[in-house]
Enzyme design. Structure first.
Site, PDB file in Angstrom:
ATOM      1  N   THR A   1      45.917  57.275  26.266  1.00  0.00           N
ATOM      2  CA  THR A   1      47.168  57.149  27.022  1.00  0.00           C
ATOM      3  C   THR A   1      48.275  56.541  26.163  1.00  0.00           C
ATOM      4  OG1 THR A   1      46.565  54.997  27.898  1.00  0.00           O
ATOM      5  CG2 THR A   1      45.966  56.898  29.225  1.00  0.00           C
ATOM      6  N   GLU A   2      49.477  56.991  26.454  1.00  0.00           N
ATOM      7  CA  GLU A   2      50.637  56.476  25.724  1.00  0.00           C
ATOM      8  C   GLU A   2      51.490  55.591  26.612  1.00  0.00           C
ATOM      9  OE1 GLU A   2      52.507  59.947  24.161  1.00  0.00           O
ATOM     10  OE2 GLU A   2      50.847  60.295  22.773  1.00  0.00           O
TER      11      GLU A   2
ATOM     12  N   ASP B   1      39.564  47.034  34.559  1.00  0.00           N
ATOM     13  CA  ASP B   1      39.691  47.312  35.987  1.00  0.00           C
ATOM     14  C   ASP B   1      41.026  47.987  36.285  1.00  0.00           C
ATOM     15  OD1 ASP B   1      37.239  46.168  36.529  1.00  0.00           O
ATOM     16  OD2 ASP B   1      38.085  44.171  36.779  1.00  0.00           O
TER      17      ASP B   1
ATOM     18  N   ARG C   1      49.991  38.114  28.262  1.00  0.00           N
ATOM     19  CA  ARG C   1      49.135  39.241  27.949  1.00  0.00           C
ATOM     20  C   ARG C   1      48.672  39.230  26.492  1.00  0.00           C
ATOM     21  NH1 ARG C   1      46.986  43.795  29.754  1.00  0.00           N
ATOM     22  NH2 ARG C   1      47.308  43.959  31.972  1.00  0.00           N
TER      23      ARG C   1
HETATM   24  C1  LIG Z   1      36.289  26.058  36.751  1.00  0.00           C
HETATM   25  C2  LIG Z   1      35.888  27.471  36.464  1.00  0.00           C
HETATM   26  C3  LIG Z   1      36.333  28.393  37.520  1.00  0.00           C
HETATM   27  C4  LIG Z   1      35.941  29.819  37.288  1.00  0.00           C
HETATM   28  C5  LIG Z   1      36.321  30.634  38.480  1.00  0.00           C
HETATM   29  C6  LIG Z   1      35.958  32.019  38.264  1.00  0.00           C
HETATM   30  C7  LIG Z   1      36.254  32.905  39.441  1.00  0.00           C
HETATM   31  C8  LIG Z   1      36.206  34.292  38.941  1.00  0.00           C
HETATM   32  C9  LIG Z   1      36.294  35.331  39.993  1.00  0.00           C
HETATM   33  C10 LIG Z   1      36.560  36.624  39.315  1.00  0.00           C
HETATM   34  C11 LIG Z   1      36.801  37.712  40.274  1.00  0.00           C
HETATM   35  C12 LIG Z   1      37.191  38.923  39.511  1.00  0.00           C
HETATM   36  C13 LIG Z   1      37.715  39.995  40.376  1.00  0.00           C
HETATM   37  C14 LIG Z   1      38.262  41.072  39.505  1.00  0.00           C
HETATM   38  C15 LIG Z   1      39.549  41.231  39.325  1.00  0.00           C
HETATM   39  C16 LIG Z   1      40.068  42.300  38.398  1.00  0.00           C
HETATM   40  O1  LIG Z   1      40.221  43.480  39.140  1.00  0.00           O
HETATM   41  C17 LIG Z   1      41.389  41.857  37.848  1.00  0.00           C
HETATM   42  C18 LIG Z   1      41.909  42.872  36.827  1.00  0.00           C
HETATM   43  O2  LIG Z   1      41.068  42.945  35.724  1.00  0.00           O
HETATM   44  P1  LIG Z   1      41.497  43.636  34.321  1.00  0.00           P
HETATM   45  O3  LIG Z   1      42.409  42.698  33.623  1.00  0.00           O
HETATM   46  O4  LIG Z   1      40.227  43.902  33.588  1.00  0.00           O
HETATM   47  O5  LIG Z   1      42.234  44.913  34.640  1.00  0.00           O
HETATM   48  N1  LIG Z   1      41.198  40.587  37.204  1.00  0.00           N
HETATM   49  C19 LIG Z   1      41.787  39.489  37.621  1.00  0.00           C
HETATM   50  O6  LIG Z   1      42.613  39.475  38.510  1.00  0.00           O
HETATM   51  C20 LIG Z   1      41.406  38.237  36.914  1.00  0.00           C
HETATM   52  C21 LIG Z   1      41.095  37.146  37.868  1.00  0.00           C
HETATM   53  C22 LIG Z   1      40.496  36.053  37.065  1.00  0.00           C
HETATM   54  C23 LIG Z   1      40.685  34.759  37.658  1.00  0.00           C
HETATM   55  C24 LIG Z   1      40.145  33.724  36.734  1.00  0.00           C
HETATM   56  C25 LIG Z   1      40.375  32.394  37.249  1.00  0.00           C
HETATM   57  C26 LIG Z   1      39.969  31.370  36.271  1.00  0.00           C
HETATM   58  C27 LIG Z   1      40.151  30.032  36.899  1.00  0.00           C
HETATM   59  C28 LIG Z   1      40.055  28.937  35.937  1.00  0.00           C
HETATM   60  C29 LIG Z   1      40.363  27.658  36.674  1.00  0.00           C
HETATM   61  C30 LIG Z   1      40.298  26.545  35.748  1.00  0.00           C
HETATM   62  C31 LIG Z   1      40.609  25.224  36.370  1.00  0.00           C
HETATM   63  C32 LIG Z   1      40.695  24.223  35.269  1.00  0.00           C
HETATM   64  C33 LIG Z   1      41.178  22.918  35.762  1.00  0.00           C
HETATM   65  C34 LIG Z   1      41.683  22.092  34.652  1.00  0.00           C
HETATM   66  N1  LIG Z   2      48.952  53.453  26.833  1.00  0.00           N
HETATM   67  C1  LIG Z   2      49.217  52.471  27.685  1.00  0.00           C
HETATM   68  N2  LIG Z   2      50.230  51.615  27.455  1.00  0.00           N
HETATM   69  C2  LIG Z   2      50.487  50.617  28.272  1.00  0.00           C
HETATM   70  N3  LIG Z   2      49.768  50.364  29.405  1.00  0.00           N
HETATM   71  C3  LIG Z   2      48.734  51.162  29.687  1.00  0.00           C
HETATM   72  C4  LIG Z   2      48.409  52.252  28.846  1.00  0.00           C
HETATM   73  N4  LIG Z   2      47.330  52.878  29.365  1.00  0.00           N
HETATM   74  C5  LIG Z   2      47.013  52.207  30.501  1.00  0.00           C
HETATM   75  N5  LIG Z   2      47.850  51.178  30.705  1.00  0.00           N
HETATM   76  C6  LIG Z   2      47.843  50.168  31.794  1.00  0.00           C
HETATM   77  O1  LIG Z   2      47.347  48.950  31.273  1.00  0.00           O
HETATM   78  C7  LIG Z   2      46.907  48.124  32.325  1.00  0.00           C
HETATM   79  C8  LIG Z   2      45.729  47.271  31.921  1.00  0.00           C
HETATM   80  O2  LIG Z   2      44.691  48.080  31.526  1.00  0.00           O
HETATM   81  P1  LIG Z   2      43.159  47.691  31.490  1.00  0.00           P
HETATM   82  O3  LIG Z   2      42.500  48.819  30.768  1.00  0.00           O
HETATM   83  O4  LIG Z   2      42.680  47.359  32.815  1.00  0.00           O
HETATM   84  O5  LIG Z   2      43.122  46.419  30.548  1.00  0.00           O
HETATM   85  P2  LIG Z   2      42.907  44.869  30.901  1.00  0.00           P
HETATM   86  O6  LIG Z   2      41.538  44.755  31.469  1.00  0.00           O
HETATM   87  O7  LIG Z   2      43.027  44.172  29.592  1.00  0.00           O
HETATM   88  O8  LIG Z   2      43.942  44.476  31.891  1.00  0.00           O
HETATM   89  C9  LIG Z   2      46.571  49.073  33.420  1.00  0.00           C
HETATM   90  O9  LIG Z   2      47.368  48.699  34.486  1.00  0.00           O
HETATM   91  C10 LIG Z   2      46.944  50.461  32.932  1.00  0.00           C
HETATM   92  O10 LIG Z   2      47.653  51.154  33.914  1.00  0.00           O
END
Ligand SMILES: CCCCCCCCCCCCC/C=C/[C@@H](O)[C@H](COP(=O)(O)O)NC(=O)CCCCCCCCCCCCCCC
Ligand SMILES: Nc1ncnc2c1ncn2[C@@H]1O[C@H](COP(=O)(O)OP(=O)(O)O)[C@@H](O)[C@H]1O
Ligand SMILES: [Ca+2]
Length: 577
Positions: A164-165, A191, A298
């Site tokens: 993808t671009e 995700d 990011r």
């Molecule tokens: C004190 C340690 C706390 C650890 C808490 C961990 C809770 C993690 C739950 C993760 C649920 C993940 C659900 C998935 C979400 C994803 O769809 C979505 C997109 O992913 P992508 O970037 O691969 O596209 N990811 C997210 O929204 C990331 C959510 C992650 C949340 C991490 C939270 C970390 C909290 C750290 C708290 C630290 C407190 C420290 C106090 C000094």
């Molecule tokens: N070529 C691209 N340039 C910029 N953004 C992109 C490209 N291809 C996909 N994306 C977008 O990048 C975002 C993050 O992608 P993802 O693969 O989930 O990585 P991460 O887990 O690091 O967030 C998605 O929302 C997707 O739509």
């Protein structure tokens, strides 16, 4: 019709003689010149054969074929006990067999190929592959070309690869381009990339079925094409929760053998924007704020979530709201029953039976059976809860990921037509930390007095009476209100800071309602960085990693709307490798 594919003969592997037997469903070989006790049989289900080749073939480090005409090579799946603590890593193995004659070799290869065709009809032949070159640690391209493509080639899968671009390219392609001839779509990324592909496929399917996906009451049509995920993102929760490990080779092997895992999808509706779908996390409050904050960082890669998590934790916010939910049938399962959804899960299997229309059952009974998946409020009593919440989270599955190996809701099911709604009320910061920390261990995060969890079919979130959101105008007013109170510099900061061309594009995703995330930050900023002293009164939703810049939302679970090339988490204890 069962074809008799039995073949039995003496074959050599290296210098050792084996009795090899192919029955309809299994290929097995046992060393014959050993005493009974020491005889070891290797047995491979035909469904887990990857390919059969003439000659002595190697594929690593590069493909090489030594064409001895009495020999053939079998590639198959082997489970490895090392690796991820919950799921099993899959590797491929190869065994080179020698036959007494060329005729026997040809018989073996032809029987094996027929067995493969007969017993693995759902294997993909042609795949559409999207690679996000910027996901996670930016290794998507390398992961695909070095680990996945050689396996696809070995399995005879042809793939059309698109790097993808821009953000949303995969979604737009799936919505508009000719998809005939493809058996499935593979996304290499996180995700966010999965979410793009899912939005594209669901949208395309509804378009073709003539259904309006923005109507919260419409029963969506399940997608025909399977989705494969090669993990190369930051959280990779959908892959982890459906396969048990984040490992590109394991995922490639599930794709090759045509595994199938249905998955519930939640649709999130707001009157003024197109529908959004979520499978892993719909989170308001803490998770919404973490995502908004993380977009500014990011450049940190996957670490941005931990950093932003700490920042948002320290800002210790909570938000007022009213949650309405439609409980699922408590007799079927509950979020605290400690029944994990594993491969072959009986709760999900029963849901599949309920979901499938039964031709012999009368219409009325049939619709009763489908009621779990209906949004019709007459199917149950809505319950409402008002208060101040640190977070309101909803997940259609466990959402386990390396950061939280049992996930947001450890007993949630991948394909039961329900999701778990987790309400965390305003609490002491240390109590909230305890709640968060329990996600990293086996301690029950729901066993805390300020936490509630409900298994639901649908839910709504609204602002408290008198504070309702009134379309975008009100959101703008809210933003202005905040900006008046806050350090304007800070809002501008979010808008413009540290964006390169590609990072700017990284902000564009989902239904295309916001051309880029800068749009809503500039016009309707609801979120302010932790440097602000004033607490904003509203948060945003985190929809599988995409920001939805509004508070009021109406959501509904669509049971088994998409299918992945996966089989759920294999129970380590139940599998002798
Ligand atoms: C004190 C340690 C706390 C650890 C808490 C961990 C809770 C993690 C739950 C993760 C649920 C993940 C659900 C998935 C979400 C994803 O769809 C979505 C997109 O992913 P992508 O970037 O691969 O596209 N990811 C997210 O929204 C990331 C959510 C992650 C949340 C991490 C939270 C970390 C909290 C750290 C708290 C630290 C407190 C420290 C106090 C000094
Ligand atoms: N070529 C691209 N340039 C910029 N953004 C992109 C490209 N291809 C996909 N994306 C977008 O990048 C975002 C993050 O992608 P993802 O693969 O989930 O990585 P991460 O887990 O690091 O967030 C998605 O929302 C997707 O739509
Ligand atoms: Ca579910």
């Amino acid at each position: 019709m069962e074809i008799d594919l039995r073949l039995e003969s003496s074959l050599w592997v290296g210098r050792k003689r084996y009795l090899a037997v192919l029955t309809g469903w299994h290929l097995q070989w046992t060393e014959v010149d050993k005493k009974n006790r020491q005889r070891k049989t290797t047995s491979v289900p035909v469904s887990e054969l990857i390919g059969v080749e003439d000659g002595r073939v190697e594929i690593l480090p590069g493909k090489s074929v030594e064409d001895a005409d009495h020999d053939f090579t079998v590639f198959y799946v082997r489970r490895s006990s090392s690796g991820g603590s919950y799921g099993l890593l899959w590797r491929f193995s190869r065994t080179q067999f020698s036959c007494a004659s060329r005729a026997l070799r040809d018989q073996w290869t032809s029987y094996l190929r027929t067995a493969l065709k007969t017993h693995s009809p759902s294997r993909p032949h042609r795949l559409l592959v999207f690679i996000n070159p910027f996901g996670g640690k930016k290794k998507g391209r390398h992961i695909y070309h070095s680990l996945v493509a050689p396996l696809f080639e070995l399995a005879g899968i042809s793939s059309h690869v698109i790097v993808t671009e821009r953000a949303n390219q995969a979604r737009d392609h799936l919505l508009k381009k000719d998809l005939s001839g493809f058996d499935g779509v593979v996304c290499v990324g996180g995700d966010g990339m999965f979410s793009e592909v899912m939005h594209g496929l669901i949208g395309r399917t509804q378009q073709e079925a003539g259904l309006s996906e923005n109507d919260p009451n419409v029963k969506l049509q399940p997608c025909n094409l399977h989705i494969g995920i090669i993990p190369a993102g930051s959280t990779d929760c959908v892959c982890f929760a459906t396969v048990g490990v984040n490992d590109p080779v394991t995922s490639a092997l599930h794709i090759i053998i045509g595994d199938s895992q249905p998955l519930d999808v939640c649709s999130a509706h707001h009157p003024t924007v197109p529908v959004h779908y979520s499978v892993s996390l719909l989170g308001y409050g803490f998770y919404g704020d973490v995502l908004a904050e993380s977009e500014r960082h990011r450049w940190m890669g996957p670490l941005r979530y931990d950093f932003s998590g700490a920042m948002v934790y320290l800002s210790s916010r909570s938000y007022a709201g009213v949650v309405h939910y439609l409980p699922a049938d408590p007799l079927l399962s509950s979020p605290r029953d400690n029944i994990r959804c594993l491969s072959g899960c009986s709760v999900c299997t029963k849901s599949t039976e309920r979901l499938l229309p039964h031709p012999t059952v009368s219409e009325s009974v049939n619709s009763f059976h489908c009621s779990q998946y209906s949004s019709d409020s007459s199917e149950g009593e809505w319950v409402s809860v008002a208060g101040r919440f640190r977070c309101v989270s909803f997940t259609c599955m466990s959402s386990s990921c390396p950061r939280s190996p049992l996930g947001l809701s450890p007993s949630a099911h991948l394909a039961d037509g329900t999701g778990d709604l987790i309400l965390v009320r305003e609490s002491h910061p240390l109590s909230f930390l305890k709640f968060l920390h329990r996600h990293t261990s086996t301690q029950d995060q729901f066993d805390l007095p300020f936490v509630e969890v409900h298994r639901v079919k649908a839910f709504r979130f609204s602002l408290p009476p008198g504070e309702e959101e009134d379309g975008c105008e009100d959101m703008e007013r809210g933003a202005t209100r905040q900006r008046e109170n806050q350090d304007t510099q800070c809002v501008m900061d979010i808008e413009t800071k540290s964006r390169t061309g590609s990072q700017q594009q990284l902000t564009e995703r989902g239904s295309g309602a916001y051309r880029e995330r800068g749009d809503w930050r500039g016009k309707k900023a609801l979120f302010c960085g932790p440097c602000c002293s004033e607490t904003p009164s509203v948060s945003v939703w985190n929809c599988d990693g995409e920001i939805l810049p509004f508070s009021e939302i109406q959501c509904r679970v669509h049971g088994q709307l998409v299918h992945l090339y996966a089989r759920g988490i294999e129970d380590k204890a139940a599998i002798v490798s």
